[in-house]
Scaffold this active site. Structure first.
Site, PDB file in Angstrom:
ATOM      1  N   GLY A   1       0.918  -1.554   0.178  1.00 27.93           N
ATOM      2  CA  GLY A   1      -0.017   0.137   0.314  1.00 27.93           C
ATOM      3  C   GLY A   1       0.924   0.937  -0.404  1.00 27.93           C
ATOM      4  O   GLY A   1       1.814   1.186   0.418  1.00 27.93           O
TER       5      GLY A   1
ATOM      6  N   SER B   1      -4.109  -7.728   2.962  1.00 26.20           N
ATOM      7  CA  SER B   1      -3.457  -8.954   1.765  1.00 26.20           C
ATOM      8  C   SER B   1      -2.281  -8.759   0.400  1.00 26.20           C
ATOM      9  O   SER B   1      -3.195  -7.701  -0.031  1.00 26.20           O
ATOM     10  CB  SER B   1      -4.649 -10.613   1.989  1.00 26.20           C
TER      11      SER B   1
ATOM     12  N   LYS C   1     -13.544 -11.160  18.831  1.00 26.14           N
ATOM     13  CA  LYS C   1     -14.124 -12.129  20.450  1.00 26.14           C
ATOM     14  C   LYS C   1     -13.786 -10.736  21.510  1.00 26.14           C
ATOM     15  O   LYS C   1     -14.452 -10.875  22.019  1.00 26.14           O
ATOM     16  CB  LYS C   1     -13.114 -13.182  20.027  1.00 26.14           C
TER      17      LYS C   1
ATOM     18  N   ALA D   1     -12.368 -10.451   4.203  1.00 26.11           N
ATOM     19  CA  ALA D   1     -11.732 -10.178   2.207  1.00 26.11           C
ATOM     20  C   ALA D   1     -11.651 -11.214   1.878  1.00 26.11           C
ATOM     21  O   ALA D   1     -10.470 -11.279   1.824  1.00 26.11           O
ATOM     22  CB  ALA D   1     -11.023  -8.626   1.880  1.00 26.11           C
TER      23      ALA D   1
ATOM     24  N   TYR E   1      -1.530 -17.182  -2.267  1.00 30.24           N
ATOM     25  CA  TYR E   1      -2.935 -16.588  -2.281  1.00 30.24           C
ATOM     26  C   TYR E   1      -4.260 -17.163  -1.838  1.00 30.24           C
ATOM     27  O   TYR E   1      -4.892 -16.952  -0.363  1.00 30.24           O
ATOM     28  CB  TYR E   1      -2.676 -15.394  -2.927  1.00 30.24           C
TER      29      TYR E   1
HETATM   30  P1  NAD Z   1      -3.556  -3.819  -1.793  1.00 33.79           P
HETATM   31  O1  NAD Z   1      -2.223  -4.471  -1.993  1.00 33.79           O
HETATM   32  O2  NAD Z   1      -3.802  -2.372  -2.721  1.00 33.79           O
HETATM   33  O3  NAD Z   1      -3.937  -3.241  -1.041  1.00 33.79           O
HETATM   34  C1  NAD Z   1      -3.786  -4.686   0.306  1.00 33.79           C
HETATM   35  C2  NAD Z   1      -3.374  -3.250   2.005  1.00 33.79           C
HETATM   36  O4  NAD Z   1      -2.571  -4.502   2.610  1.00 33.79           O
HETATM   37  C3  NAD Z   1      -1.775  -3.453   1.319  1.00 33.79           C
HETATM   38  O5  NAD Z   1      -2.199  -1.633   1.993  1.00 33.79           O
HETATM   39  C4  NAD Z   1      -0.922  -3.671   1.876  1.00 33.79           C
HETATM   40  O6  NAD Z   1       0.481  -2.590   2.464  1.00 33.79           O
HETATM   41  C5  NAD Z   1      -1.614  -3.897   3.333  1.00 33.79           C
HETATM   42  N1  NAD Z   1      -0.747  -5.100   3.909  1.00 33.79           N
HETATM   43  C6  NAD Z   1      -1.233  -6.650   3.534  1.00 33.79           C
HETATM   44  N2  NAD Z   1      -0.113  -7.397   4.314  1.00 33.79           N
HETATM   45  C7  NAD Z   1      -0.240  -6.592   5.414  1.00 33.79           C
HETATM   46  C8  NAD Z   1       0.136  -6.815   6.875  1.00 33.79           C
HETATM   47  N3  NAD Z   1       0.446  -8.021   7.216  1.00 33.79           N
HETATM   48  N4  NAD Z   1      -0.147  -6.024   8.127  1.00 33.79           N
HETATM   49  C9  NAD Z   1      -0.755  -5.140   7.037  1.00 33.79           C
HETATM   50  N5  NAD Z   1      -1.368  -4.894   6.113  1.00 33.79           N
HETATM   51  C10 NAD Z   1      -1.114  -5.002   5.367  1.00 33.79           C
HETATM   52  O7  NAD Z   1      -4.827  -4.903  -2.999  1.00 33.79           O
HETATM   53  P2  NAD Z   1      -6.016  -4.301  -2.730  1.00 33.79           P
HETATM   54  O8  NAD Z   1      -6.871  -4.484  -4.487  1.00 33.79           O
HETATM   55  O9  NAD Z   1      -6.693  -3.542  -1.948  1.00 33.79           O
HETATM   56  O10 NAD Z   1      -7.086  -5.956  -2.196  1.00 33.79           O
HETATM   57  C11 NAD Z   1      -7.457  -6.254  -0.414  1.00 33.79           C
HETATM   58  C12 NAD Z   1      -7.970  -6.823   0.187  1.00 33.79           C
HETATM   59  O11 NAD Z   1      -9.172  -7.083  -0.942  1.00 33.79           O
HETATM   60  C13 NAD Z   1      -7.152  -8.420  -0.431  1.00 33.79           C
HETATM   61  O12 NAD Z   1      -7.579  -8.815   1.586  1.00 33.79           O
HETATM   62  C14 NAD Z   1      -7.847  -8.890  -1.008  1.00 33.79           C
HETATM   63  O13 NAD Z   1      -7.197 -10.222  -0.991  1.00 33.79           O
HETATM   64  C15 NAD Z   1      -9.149  -8.744  -1.676  1.00 33.79           C
HETATM   65  N6  NAD Z   1      -9.482  -8.243  -2.993  1.00 33.79           N
HETATM   66  C16 NAD Z   1      -9.308  -8.032  -3.806  1.00 33.79           C
HETATM   67  C17 NAD Z   1      -9.172  -7.787  -4.903  1.00 33.79           C
HETATM   68  C18 NAD Z   1      -9.731  -6.861  -5.675  1.00 33.79           C
HETATM   69  O14 NAD Z   1      -9.597  -7.047  -6.700  1.00 33.79           O
HETATM   70  N7  NAD Z   1      -8.896  -6.142  -6.118  1.00 33.79           N
HETATM   71  C19 NAD Z   1     -10.240  -8.899  -5.484  1.00 33.79           C
HETATM   72  C20 NAD Z   1     -10.253 -10.021  -5.028  1.00 33.79           C
HETATM   73  C21 NAD Z   1      -9.846 -10.016  -3.169  1.00 33.79           C
END
Ligand code: NAD
Ligand code: UDP
Length: 322
Positions: free
Chosen positions: A37, A76, A106, A115, A146
């Protein structure tokens, strides 16, 4: 005032969720370790008294002061290119991280929404994918880090619901796009728009006949908001069923951006799903939700955002973990 914790708040989806909850009058506690991020996505929130930020890795013990009504676990890596570079962190954040956040929920009697993803269906043998399909995932393939972590996330979330009576929600998100996607995260849309803006050819993987169904971020956020406030604990698909092949999608980006560049092909990554389309019957029925923004409208808004990036951002191909 209700208080909500959003993990992954500096990412694409987390930052849009934070905006929505602030708009609805919530106090937002954001948490992120910034691995994929960027603080730029939430810098406008730092001046608000309703927003606090914890720089923290949720795979380690999570402590938050005060009450929490809701927790949204969105931390993630989400792009195949990202999670191939950081596979262990990817496994940990949806397994150990989810466990920590369920424990926090909890302890604080919070409702938690996690998510999940269409990737739990893997390379699907059922089309379109409804929530009753169990999926076709290769656990030891490159995407397994993943997909399997997200499947574990769903399992442990249901277990906390069943055994501890925790209020849980599971959203299965299909490909979503919009402003604040990282230009160099390797996903199809930012890759194609970045290439068009830099005057490079657009790289379609394989023959481009594989399909995806792209949902604009505002529609997704609305679906998540409704799911959180619903009383439904089983997984719900949120996505836009308008399916398109990746080659046709690249053609649409060429038209949208007016680039003179052409499509070139690159090898198809291993286990790349051949087709993906959400069946959103459940979301329609339970949440009275369906997407409202069509692809041409959504792509225009997204392109406007990418055009505001600086030259430095446009040409910076590395990320801090690369
Ligand atoms: P992104 O990479 O833009 O955002 C993920 C954020 O999580 C980042 O800011 C990253 O720094 C933070 N992060 C990662 N690991 C971390 C940790 N251990 N501790 C704290 N922060 C952490 O991705 P996104 O597209 O915004 O996805 C967000 C969520 O939505 C994820 O869980 C992803 O699996 C899920 N998701 C997204 C999509 C999509 O199309 N964007 C589709 C399916 C699922
Ligand atoms: N893709 C592509 N060129 C790129 C990036 C991605 O052809 O530069 C393809 C990729 O192989 C997949 C689809 O576009 O078939 C969507 O990929 P993305 O990484 O956006 O998300 P996925 O749905 O695979 O997680």
């Amino acid at each position: 005032m209700k208080r909500v914790l959003i993990t992954g708040v500096a990412g694409f989806l987390g930052s849009h969720l934070a905006d929505r909850f602030i708009k609805e009058g919530y106090m937002v506690v954001g948490m992120d370790n910034l691995i994929t991020g960027d603080l730029k996505n939430i810098e406008h929130l730092f001046k608000l008294k309703d927003f606090e930020f914890y720089h923290h890795d949720v795979s380690k013990y999570v402590a938050v002061h005060g009450t929490l009504d809701y927790i949204l676990h969105f931390a993630s890596p989400a792009s195949p290119i990202d999670y191939l570079k950081i596979p262990i962190q990817t496994l940990k954040v949806s397994s150990l991280g989810t466990h920590n956040l369920l424990g926090l929920a909890k302890a604080k009697s919070s409702r938690i929404l996690v998510a999940s993803t269409s990737e739990v269906y893997g390379d699907p043998l059922v089309h379109p994918q409804n929530e009753d399909y169990w999926g076709n995932v290769n656990p030891i393939g490159p995407r397994g880090v993943y997909d399997e972590a997200k499947r574990f996330q769903e399992a442990i979330t249901m277990a906390y619901h069943t055994y501890h009576g925790l209020e849980t929600r599971i959203v299965r998100i299909f490909n979503t796009y919009g402003p604040r996607m990282r230009l160099n995260d390797g996903r199809a849309l930012p890759a194609f728009i970045g290439q068009a803006l830099r005057g490079e050819d657009l790289t379609v993987f394989g023959d481009g006949s594989q399909t995806r169904s792209f949902c604009y971020v505002d529609d997704l956020v609305e679906g998540i908001y409704r799911l959180l406030l619903s009383d439904y604990q089983y997984p719900v698909n949120i996505g836009n069923p308008d399916e398109i092949s990746i080659r046709d999608f690249a053609e649409e980006i060429i038209k949208l951006t007016g680039t003179k560049q052409k499509i070139i092909t690159k090898p198809l990554p291993k286990d790349d799903p051949k087709q993906r389309q959400p069946d959103i019957t459940r979301a329609k029925k339970i949440l009275n939700w369906e997407p409202k923004i069509n692809r041409s409208e959504g792509l225009k808004m997204t392109f406007e955002y990418f055009k505001t990036l600086t030259k430095e951002e446009l040409y910076n191909s590395a990320h801090r973990f690369a």
